[in-house]
Design a protein around this motif. Structure first.
Motif, short mmCIF file in Angstrom:
data_model
loop_
_atom_site.label_atom_id
_atom_site.label_comp_id
_atom_site.label_asym_id
_atom_site.label_seq_id
_atom_site.Cartn_x
_atom_site.Cartn_y
_atom_site.Cartn_z
N PHE A 22 0.82 -1.21 0.00
CA PHE A 22 0.00 0.00 0.00
C PHE A 22 0.86 1.26 0.00
O PHE A 22 0.51 2.26 -0.63
N LEU A 23 1.99 1.23 0.68
CA LEU A 23 2.88 2.38 0.69
C LEU A 23 3.44 2.65 -0.71
O LEU A 23 3.42 3.78 -1.18
N VAL A 24 3.91 1.61 -1.37
CA VAL A 24 4.44 1.77 -2.73
C VAL A 24 3.34 2.22 -3.68
O VAL A 24 3.56 3.09 -4.53
N THR A 25 2.16 1.67 -3.54
CA THR A 25 1.03 2.06 -4.39
C THR A 25 0.68 3.53 -4.16
O THR A 25 0.45 4.28 -5.12
N ALA A 26 0.63 3.95 -2.92
CA ALA A 26 0.29 5.34 -2.61
C ALA A 26 1.35 6.30 -3.15
O ALA A 26 1.00 7.36 -3.71
N ILE A 27 2.61 5.96 -3.02
CA ILE A 27 3.68 6.81 -3.54
C ILE A 27 3.61 6.89 -5.06
O ILE A 27 3.75 7.97 -5.65
N THR A 28 3.37 5.76 -5.71
CA THR A 28 3.28 5.74 -7.17
C THR A 28 2.10 6.57 -7.66
O THR A 28 2.23 7.36 -8.61
N VAL A 29 0.96 6.41 -7.04
CA VAL A 29 -0.22 7.17 -7.44
C VAL A 29 0.00 8.67 -7.22
O VAL A 29 -0.35 9.49 -8.08
N THR A 30 0.61 9.02 -6.10
CA THR A 30 0.89 10.43 -5.82
C THR A 30 1.85 11.01 -6.85
O THR A 30 1.64 12.13 -7.34
N LEU A 31 2.88 10.26 -7.19
CA LEU A 31 3.84 10.73 -8.19
C LEU A 31 3.18 10.90 -9.56
O LEU A 31 3.37 11.92 -10.22
N LEU A 32 2.38 9.94 -9.97
CA LEU A 32 1.71 10.03 -11.27
C LEU A 32 0.71 11.19 -11.30
O LEU A 32 0.60 11.89 -12.31
#
Length: 63
Positions: A22-32
């Motif tokens: 979930f942390l990696v997913t949240a960071i990726t979504v925020t970056l995109l």
């Protein structure tokens, strides 16, 4: 006693994996979303048309 410890260890590993996922997913979504909002993630078609129009303006002006 060791059986319950192994069971807890698996449960802790699973929780850690889920939290990290979930942390990696949240960071990726925020970056995109940041890239999209600042216009760095545009469509290729728009860029292509923009560059072609600049080239056509240049060639009509100088030729």
């Amino acid at each position: 006693m060791q059986i319950s410890f192994k069971k807890k260890e698996k449960s802790m590993k699973r929780k850690l994996f889920v939290y990290m996922f979930f942390l990696v997913t949240a960071i990726t979504v925020t970056l995109l979303m940041g890239l999209f909002l600042f216009g760095r993630l545009g469509t290729t078609e728009q860029d292509f048309h923009k560059k072609l129009s600049i080239q056509s303006e240049y060639f009509t002006k100088w030729c």
